[in-house]
Scaffold this motif. Structure first.
Motif, mmCIF file in Angstrom:
data_model
loop_
_atom_site.group_PDB
_atom_site.id
_atom_site.type_symbol
_atom_site.label_atom_id
_atom_site.label_comp_id
_atom_site.label_asym_id
_atom_site.label_seq_id
_atom_site.Cartn_x
_atom_site.Cartn_y
_atom_site.Cartn_z
ATOM 1 N N ARG A 452 -34.118 -14.009 82.065
ATOM 2 C CA ARG A 452 -33.496 -12.496 81.111
ATOM 3 C C ARG A 452 -34.025 -10.961 81.820
ATOM 4 N NH1 ARG A 452 -32.995 -11.363 75.784
ATOM 5 N NH2 ARG A 452 -33.730 -13.709 75.763
ATOM 6 N N ASP A 457 -30.159 -12.509 77.198
ATOM 7 C CA ASP A 457 -29.211 -13.478 78.129
ATOM 8 C C ASP A 457 -28.790 -14.270 77.067
ATOM 9 O OD1 ASP A 457 -30.102 -14.721 80.490
ATOM 10 O OD2 ASP A 457 -32.100 -15.629 79.943
ATOM 11 N N GLY A 458 -28.056 -13.935 76.039
ATOM 12 C CA GLY A 458 -27.334 -14.728 75.158
ATOM 13 C C GLY A 458 -26.514 -16.063 75.485
ATOM 14 N N ASP A 632 -29.624 -16.980 72.148
ATOM 15 C CA ASP A 632 -30.428 -16.335 73.182
ATOM 16 C C ASP A 632 -31.884 -16.255 73.229
ATOM 17 O OD1 ASP A 632 -31.095 -13.944 74.351
ATOM 18 O OD2 ASP A 632 -31.103 -12.678 73.558
ATOM 19 N N PRO A 633 -32.229 -17.035 73.629
ATOM 20 C CA PRO A 633 -33.680 -17.758 74.032
ATOM 21 C C PRO A 633 -34.898 -16.454 73.678
ATOM 22 C CG PRO A 633 -33.381 -18.266 76.140
ATOM 23 C CD PRO A 633 -31.808 -17.384 75.536
ATOM 24 N N PRO A 634 -36.062 -17.383 73.226
ATOM 25 C CA PRO A 634 -37.194 -16.082 73.492
ATOM 26 C C PRO A 634 -37.946 -15.894 74.002
ATOM 27 C CG PRO A 634 -37.876 -17.700 71.882
ATOM 28 C CD PRO A 634 -36.129 -18.328 72.549
ATOM 29 N N THR A 635 -37.390 -14.913 75.153
ATOM 30 C CA THR A 635 -37.940 -15.064 76.211
ATOM 31 C C THR A 635 -38.579 -13.039 76.807
ATOM 32 O OG1 THR A 635 -35.646 -15.208 77.632
ATOM 33 C CG2 THR A 635 -36.958 -16.567 77.985
ATOM 34 N N GLU A 636 -38.735 -12.607 77.121
ATOM 35 C CA GLU A 636 -39.329 -11.735 77.817
ATOM 36 C C GLU A 636 -38.628 -10.870 78.556
ATOM 37 O OE1 GLU A 636 -43.507 -12.766 76.110
ATOM 38 O OE2 GLU A 636 -43.023 -12.067 78.013
ATOM 39 N N MET A 637 -38.271 -9.445 79.051
ATOM 40 C CA MET A 637 -37.425 -9.080 80.549
ATOM 41 C C MET A 637 -39.117 -8.666 80.896
ATOM 42 S SD MET A 637 -34.784 -6.786 79.905
ATOM 43 C CE MET A 637 -33.834 -6.212 81.513
#
Lengths: 800, 800
Positions: A452, A457-458, A632-637
């Motif tokens: 991300r 990040d899709g 779009d995965p549940p990640t973090e910037m």
């Protein structure tokens, strides 16, 4: 272990036949009606004021359609820090500065026109060393910032600093501490297909850009920003990939030549192609940038790392592309390769009058891992621990959360290290040492489940089936030759129950595809695979919905036919409860069947029968199968502290090498290279090995031979004769080891594998060279000259 | 009347700029790497046995890559009744029979190779008149049927018979009865872009065919059937439209040249282009076919039609393409133009050694309507009723169900007839007659809401939006120059609330689009429009779902900003209930707003703000907008009795003309042509007029000048010098009248308009000529020769 028909199988690449038969349309082959050819005039100085440009002779040349200088186009800044204009008007700051551009009816005429442009320069003092450039009084590469405010230093205003834990306390606790100065140099991405594009406007000033970029939607974002400043706000931008002959980072950013093509097209109202030759590819494309590191690490008596402290200086060159952001990726290995509780990392990017840099396979990871893994070896030696054992002690493990907040889910690092040890007969050979032979290893961590780096990040995908059971997929990714369409066709075939040869993938066209963050960061298989699984599940459900309606009708029709043939035919009593609900059915290898009785003599039907009947069942009811998905995965910037779980999963791997060093010539021979990689699940082993071999070779080149020689800002070896990329003559015995911990978030358990192979190769070689001859080369590449010099110094009693 | 922003507006065509600036890639412009050029050798006899073909010299010519004869390719039959092979091996049955084909590296070499092929024929007796061909003992064009069984007659086994009511009783009830013999001839579709294609196989033998067909998915069906017989079953076929320079029916069927290109490509493993020149376009493309009608009608004393009885004989030529099915469309005007309770129609299609025929604008309708409307005039005269009044008496009306079971919903026929009367000053001029001037009219009925001629009459569409508010549409239709993308962009813009210039349409590619029955039968605007409305409604809902989430966030952000600027800023108390539900919101002209307060100072936001925020809102939540729709209306296929409501709605129209006939020269001058059309709703008046003018001109050509002169099977006038298409020199004053009853099923009330304008024009002219000079020409075209002959006969007292 699930019984997959296609996932995990080495099916041949789907679109490569077009390449070997000459049908593929590379940018070289692309022609558009009325197309013109653009060429660029570069600076002849590393730093100079442009006193005068006279393009009048060039403009008068027959066949020339446009000659543009900085005065002919809007004065708009582009680039990561908006620190350059498309054509340079007043000052040139590097040899690759674009001073003028020509569009003509043939490339030859354009070339001739360039030679007719007269430019008068007034040379300015220049600076080529980043350390020098940081000093007060150094010539300023830029006198002002993007907003025109005067600046006092060549240091870029970038936030690359990471700090976790208590460094002072950690130093006290450390039983052993080492400090290493390491450095890396410029290397070229060496794509076999040189860069180029075709820019074409329609009459409403909507742009189509045929570009080999691997971030087609990112291109739109950047060009759109440019458009908003040149009076074209709101115009549609379509980016279309031709067949691409490699990227490895070169095509991540929108390059200046693309803006030049756009300006020439705008000016001439014709499509304009710019195509680099190999020399331009070396001189005028941003390579991987050099960095110098001062790295200290400490460990306790048991060999457990207690701290890592590293400062880096990056030669940014004259302008910023993605090179200036590579430290954001360096933070990953710095903070998270091996368990280390206290970490400090600071990277300083410095303007010089050298060529500037952008992305290359691994982004900043190869540089940073060279520093970390050189230091790991030093520290292991200081602590008196075998370097393999030292790495095992500090290995990352599943369930870890690193100082950067990366959440390690699956992790095969231990298996990788052990595999390397075993394959190299590490312990045995360490005991029975042979003179001038040595062993070395290095590991890596890399994002492998998306990254991300932008707010989304899709990855979008669309799937449809025709009435014959062929599947068309419109995919938002790109293919630079890695074979992603093949892998996606395997995933789609497995998920839908068809065969890979039934799957046809359209990719690399923003007008057709849903948004995607780009085919970078080893993210494509993971992201597109997951998107495909979602879309295929929807499509499969549509097919099974139809099947529930249609199978009974087909069965009844078959009975009718049988009765017609044989009036004595007794209709069997069938249990329609077996196919009452879509959930009762499954699809595999083009056949639909009841889960409870897969070989049912009447209920097992070809998928194409259902699709054809679904479409042609008649009268206002006909149905087609189509579905789209956006994953779009549940990640973090990364937050301001540069922390965040930016990927769903991470790749690990270890490269081990055995080398033999010729102390007479300084030559390093690689006797064996074991590349052990945690790939989650090998979707297509042959393609996977392609990535591992390719990245491995590039890693060997990075370690031993490759270097863009930049002297006083000028590229001295802009050809494959002088730039030593490995060729078929330089066969390295690579032994791959595939470790498959089966990632819970990966599509069928897969992780990204595009970049990892390159990352640990150079430090593994450096460590092996040290093991062989007792001199540690800390400056890439490890050339014979450096080895001989180091041996001489060692013999002379100098510390190296 | 709804307040539309774009529907009903004459916005300029979207893609035509590319044509006038030379950027459009027609089949002429299309090049593929390694492409070869194919040429076809035609028969030199109308009917002959092939004794010998010697292609050895052609094969030896430098640059030739393949020479194929019937012996070199599989012996597989193609065409509607499977009555021909791709290359003819034993017998030729017409001059256009394809005897051999060449692929070479240039068109010139291919042409030269043709001249080197030696063919020895043994002439066979031929038959060129369908009436003669029906007689016993006539030479048989085909000795056997598709299954090889011997046949006894040239009459085709086709079911073209329609019968409703009691004809015997009706004849008794009729007060007036007339009988007319009318006939029509061959006319060419006269596309400005000649036919051609490029066939290309990949290494797995999947085919891409670049073809100007207007039925891209129909092509797949036919080629797929062919593939299943030549060992390529299951291979993927992709059909891609280049830019198309007109179709008018020529591109409906898969033509023999396309199969030849496929065979050459298969044989050479290279892409092969075949491109017709104008002479081939006349000689080797199937035109509209000739027909002879014997039509009787009767009416009661009040002028109400009581029966219509018609028998037709169609010259089918040597093989069957769609021409053999035109009687299925003739049934429509025969049964349903004007109210008539008792109808009998029979059409006999007869093989001859003439060129064969396929589709042309209106399919069989222009021929049949010429018969019906000639008879209407005869009968009106017999009954002593003004022909306009006679038509009004018998006009179709909303709510009617015709003998063919067509359900008339909207119907503006009365308005059309009255408009023609008024514009032509019909009554006034009929009273104050001027010698050699005359008035005539004719009407039409045509499908205008799809046409269920295949089991699915569906149309698929996919819509997606990017974060800037641009809309990409993947549409399954094709554009032959009629401007459908423009109309669809208007519908999408209106439905989504964007602007037409925001809408970008990809069409004519089976790999990208969902299935469609084809851009034929005037169905595109109706079908694609309805599909677009469904897809846009889904997409709009997705946008509004996002808007409900995002607008409050935007508002709060704005307030923060305002407070930062002005600390005294007092945040207003907003009623968030106005935007609580997607249903509360609407979109128009790129802006989203609460329905209850469209100009709300905070809740009115650009659509692109929502889309951009939706995508980039971050962290595993980002969203894109995409939707697809497949619209298949609840219509009926014709049953065995040729009945069924095959369209959702029907178009009506009336053409009236005033002519002046020069009795010295036989010249007919059209003083005024009023074309009144019930179009439901004019989506784009300028484009609509383009259809009416274009079809009107073609109708005038059909009536007065156009004729492929076929003598003993040979086309005698294969050029625009000898074939008299109207040109800019032949300006006809056309006065269009748009009647808009606003159809309940049409998208925004629209009906199909592509074909209608042509249908009634020729009979209107014929009726006017009769009115002017008292001679009725019943054989199209109405040439000066025929008029002079008729006048001579009339003066000589002969009955005409």
């Amino acid at each position: 272990m699930p019984d997959y028909l296609f996932v995990g199988k080495s099916i041949p690449r789907t679109i490569e036949a077009d390449k070997v038969t000459g049908k593929a349309v590379y940018i070289n082959d692309l022609r558009r009606p009325g197309m013109l050819y653009g060429k660029i005039l570069y600076s002849t100085h590393a730093h100079a004021r442009i006193k005068r440009i006279d393009a009048s002779k060039a403009r008068r040349l027959q066949g020339v359609r446009a000659v543009l200088t900085g005065r002919d186009i809007p004065d708009v800044r582009v680039g990561f820090l908006k620190d350059q204009t498309v054509l340079k008007k007043d000052v040139v700051r590097q040899f690759r500065d674009e001073v003028a551009a020509v569009a003509a009816i043939t490339p030859e005429i354009a070339e001739e026109a360039l030679s007719l442009i007269e430019v008068e320069y007034e040379p300015l003092p220049a600076v080529f060393d980043p350390i020098e450039a940081m000093k007060e009084g150094a010539p300023l590469v830029h006198e002002t910032d993007a907003r025109g405010r005067p600046v006092k230093s060549n240091i870029l205003p970038l936030p690359w600093k990471f700090s976790v834990g208590d460094m002072e306390q950690a130093r006290k606790e450390a039983a052993f501490v080492t400090k290493d100065h390491v450095s890396t140099t410029w290397v070229n991405q060496c794509c076999m297909g040189t860069s180029g594009c075709v820019a074409e406007f329609d009459q409403s000033n909507n742009l189509t850009l045929y570009s080999p970029t691997n971030v087609i939607f990112g291109h739109i974002g950047r060009i759109s920003e440019y458009f908003s400043r040149i009076g074209l706000a709101g115009k549609k931008i379509r980016v279309v990939n031709p067949v691409v002959g490699g990227s490895f980072g070169t095509k991540l950013d929108t390059d200046i030549y693309e803006f030049i093509a756009i300006q020439l097209a705008l000016n001439t109202r014709k499509p304009v192609k710019i195509l680099f030759d190999r020399e331009e590819e070396f001189r005028a494309l941003p390579p991987r940038q050099p960095a110098v590191f001062t790295i200290e690490q400490g460990c306790d008596r048991e060999g457990r790392l207690v701290f890592r402290h590293c400062e880096a200086v990056l030669d940014n060159g004259a302008y910023t592309s993605w090179g200036a952001t590579t430290p954001s990726v360096m933070i990953m290995p710095m903070s998270s390769l091996y368990r280390v509780p206290n970490v400090y990392f600071k990277a300083t990017c410095v303007y010089t009058n050298n060529i500037y840099a952008q992305a290359m396979r691994g982004y900043g990871n190869p540089q940073a891992t060279f520093a970390v893994e050189t230091s790991m070896d030093s520290l292991a030696e200081a602590a008196g621990i075998d370097p393999a054992e030292f790495r095992l002690i500090n290995r990352n493990q599943p369930g870890d959360e690193t100082p950067m907040n990366l959440k390690i889910t699956s992790c095969g690092l231990e298996e990788c290290i052990r595999a390397v040890k075993e394959r190299l007969q590490w312990d045995e050979k360490k005991k029975a040492r042979q003179k001038t032979r040595g062993l070395g290893m290095a590991s890596l961590i890399h994002v492998a489940g998306g990254a991300r780096v932008t707010k989304s990040d899709g990855h979008g995908i669309m799937v449809k089936l025709d009435e014959f059971g062929h599947v068309d997929v419109i995919e938002s990714g790109t293919d630079q030759g890695q074979g992603s369409p093949t892998v996606i066709s395997q995933i789609v075939a497995e998920a839908l129950g068809v065969r890979p040869e039934d799957v046809f993938i359209t990719f690399g066209d923003t007008a057709l595809a849903l948004w995607d963050a780009g085919t970078h960061a080893s993210r494509h298989t993971f992201m597109a695979g997951n998107a495909a699984l979602i879309a295929c599940a929807k499509a499969k459900r549509q097919i099974l919905d139809m099947a529930v309606d249609i199978i009974p009708k087909i069965v009844k029709l078959n009975f009718k036919r049988m009765k017609r043939k044989d009036p004595g035919f007794a209709e069997p009593d069938l249990d329609y409860g077996l196919i009452a609900d879509p959930e009762d059915l499954d699809i595999r290898d083009r056949m639909i069947f009841p889960k409870k009785e897969p070989d049912h003599p009447y209920f097992r039907v070809p998928i194409s029968d259902i699709l054809r009947n679904g479409l042609h069942v008649g009268i206002g009811e006909s149905r087609v199968v189509a579905a789209e998905a956006f994953y779009d995965p549940p990640t973090e910037m990364l937050n301001r502290e540069m922390k965040g779980n930016l990927s769903m999963t991470y790749a690990f791997g270890t490269t081990g090498v055995e080398v033999e060093v010729d102390e007479e010539t300084g030559d390093v021979r690689i006797l064996n290279l074991v590349a052990a990689h945690d790939v989650g699940k090998a979707m297509n082993p042959t393609l996977l090995l392609g990535q591992i071999y390719g990245a491995g070779y590039t890693g060997v080149g990075y370690g031993l031979t490759e270097e863009i020689k930049v002297r006083n800002g000028r590229v001295m070896n802009p050809s494959f004769r002088d730039y030593q990329m490995l060729t078929a003559m330089d066969v390295v015995p690579i032994e791959p080891v595939i470790v498959e911990p089966d990632d819970k978030d990966g599509p069928y358990g897969a992780k990204g594998v595009g970049e990892p192979g390159l990352v640990p190769t150079a430090p593994a070689i450096a460590n092996a060279v040290y093991d062989a001859i007792g001199v540690r080369i800390r400056d890439l590449p490890i050339t014979p000259e450096k080895i001989l010099t180091a041996l001489k110094q060692k013999k002379g009693g100098m510390n190296v």
